[in-house]
Design an enzyme around this catalytic site. Structure first.
Site, PDB file in Angstrom:
ATOM      1  N   GLU A 129       1.310 -25.035  20.486  1.00  0.00           N
ATOM      2  CA  GLU A 129       1.754 -24.745  19.076  1.00  0.00           C
ATOM      3  C   GLU A 129       3.011 -25.718  18.426  1.00  0.00           C
ATOM      4  OE1 GLU A 129       2.584 -20.571  18.435  1.00  0.00           O
ATOM      5  OE2 GLU A 129       2.744 -20.962  16.270  1.00  0.00           O
ATOM      6  N   ARG A 130       4.184 -25.613  19.507  1.00  0.00           N
ATOM      7  CA  ARG A 130       5.302 -26.191  19.076  1.00  0.00           C
ATOM      8  C   ARG A 130       4.978 -27.786  18.955  1.00  0.00           C
ATOM      9  NH1 ARG A 130       8.679 -22.020  22.734  1.00  0.00           N
ATOM     10  NH2 ARG A 130       8.534 -20.386  21.086  1.00  0.00           N
ATOM     11  N   GLY A 189      13.700 -37.034  -8.899  1.00  0.00           N
ATOM     12  CA  GLY A 189      14.280 -36.624 -10.090  1.00  0.00           C
ATOM     13  C   GLY A 189      13.543 -35.326 -10.538  1.00  0.00           C
TER      14      GLY A 189
END
Ligand SMILES: Cc1cc2nc3c(=O)[nH]c(=O)nc-3n(C[C@H](O)[C@H](O)[C@H](O)COP(=O)(O)OP(=O)(O)OC[C@H]3O[C@@H](n4cnc5c(N)ncnc54)[C@H](O)[C@@H]3O)c2cc1C
Length: 384
Positions: A247-248, A344
């Site tokens: 999972e990691r 922006g």
């Protein structure tokens, strides 16, 4: 912009699977993903499509219809392409089987494996993993949901929260307390949707990962057949810890891919957006920002590949995977932050990919073990 050209970790089989995933994402996912994000879900038949293409079986045993559990780079290649959907929530929800199923095929009975695993990797059923509770997720050893043996059943009482695929999974791999306080009293039970005494809450409203249904689970005198115990009673903690590794690694892949997409979107934007009479790319400050972003993405990616290499060779990599997850998640946060800045006002708009990537990124330092818990693991390796 591509990653380092030097060494390829991927063979022809990996590239073939990558192509399949890429084409599917382009044709079946990208045209709809914005709507799914806004709707907070995606159609269930997407699971069957992924199953038919063989994408869900990657990382699961061949004997049960999967592609095999040991080819780590096959998983990495396909995960990278799924992340090109630009929706961490879609990837997490589609992939909840990758955390829900392994305990079933690692330590579940053969009958349970045969009944559950093929249906999930074909995409007909959905699997989820339920560890986290309202009282806490980091301290797994002290979870409170209790399962008491009563003849040939367990009676389960308690609650889980923040569960991915929580509202619509069919099979939940649930961590429960069957014994003494602490890690030695934790077990795993497979609990099916529709079991009397088991209910799920409404989808939780989240900062990011919108396309993923995240929910609470409630157990009130819920009777679960004892045959649904995964592994010996009170041995669940080690199974949970083993599960965290892949999972990691996947979360690290999500991290550098989130950053990669933010970088690519920024590279395109700075060539077309003109300020003070010249494209943004002609302002040195912007160029250097992009150079820093590219450096971070590539290092996060290459270090994750190193971890995948260790795992593929069957070498211990607990510390390295913790480092990769932390580093890639941090890179993802920083790069998506800069991408929004480069865009922006447009970067703050819901129609911008970078807006979603920025929100989705924040989860990566929390889910699958927080940044601080990864640092605890790394500290232990340092002898602290
Ligand atoms: C979108 C989403 C999806 C998720 N999906 C799932 C899922 O499918 N299944 C599942 O079981 N869980 C899931 N989770 C839960 C996730 O794994 C937990 O949120 C995570 O493990 C942290 O637990 P917690 O939220 O209870 O935080 P806590 O454990 O309460 O921690 C709070 C803060 O304290 C810090 N902290 C805790 N202990 C220490 C310590 N010893 N030293 C220093 N700092 C510490 C933490 O790092 C964190 O910053 C999901 C969460 C989210 C947001």
């Amino acid at each position: 912009m591509t990653s380092s050209p030097s060494i390829s970790y991927f063979d022809a089989t990996h590239e073939q699977a990558r192509d399949t995933a890429r084409r599917w994402v382009q044709q079946a996912i990208l045209p709809h993903v914005q709507d799914w994000e806004e709707a907070g879900t995606f159609p269930r038949d997407i699971y069957t499509q992924a199953g038919e293409l063989g994408l869900l079986g990657i990382g699961h045993p061949q004997s049960l219809g999967g592609a095999g559990e040991s080819d780590v780079f096959l998983k990495v290649a396909v995960s990278e392409e799924l992340m090109r959907s630009g929706s961490g929530g879609f990837v997490a929800s589609l992939g909840s089987l990758d955390i829900g199923l392994p305990p079933v095929w690692r330590v579940g009975s053969q009958a349970l494996q045969d009944e559950v695993v093929p249906q999930v990797i074909q995409g007909h059923k959905i699997s989820a993993l339920a560890i986290t509770e309202p009282s806490g997720g980091s301290d797994v050893a002290n979870l409170r949901t209790r399962a008491v043996r009563d003849g040939d059943h367990y009676i389960v009482n308690g609650a889980k929260t923040f569960i991915t695929s929580g509202t619509r999974a069919d099979y939940y791999t649930v961590a429960v307390r069957t014994g003494e306080p602490g890690f030695g009293g934790v077990s795993l039970l497979l609990i099916e949707r529709g079991t009397p005494g088991f209910t799920t809450g409404q989808p939780l409203r989240k900062m990011g990962w919108w396309a993923s249904d995240t929910a609470e689970l409630f157990f009130q005198d819920c009777r679960v057949p004892a045959t649904h115990l995964l592994g010996p009673e009170n041995s669940g903690f080690m199974t949970i810890m083993a599960n965290f590794q892949s999972e990691r690694l996947s979360l690290a892949v999500m991290g550098y891919m989130t950053a990669q997409m933010a970088l690519e979107a920024s590279l395109a934007y700075v060539k077309e957006r003109v300020t003070f009479g010249k494209p943004l790319s002609k302002h040195q400050v912007i160029r250097h920002k992009l150079a820093e972003m590219a450096t971070q993405v590539d290092i996060a990616r290459q270090y994750t590949y190193r971890c995948a290499t260790l795992m593929a060779a069957g070498k211990p990599a607990i510390t390295e995977v913790s480092m990769a997850k932390n580093f890639a998640a941090r890179v993802s946060d920083e790069v998506t932050h800069e991408a929004v800045q480069i865009f922006g006002g447009m970067g703050y708009m819901r129609e911008s990919l970078v807006e979603r990537l920025y929100r989705d990124s924040r989860l990566l330092s929390i889910g699958g073990g927080t940044h601080e818990i990864m640092n605890e693991i790394i500290s232990k390796q340092l002898g602290l």
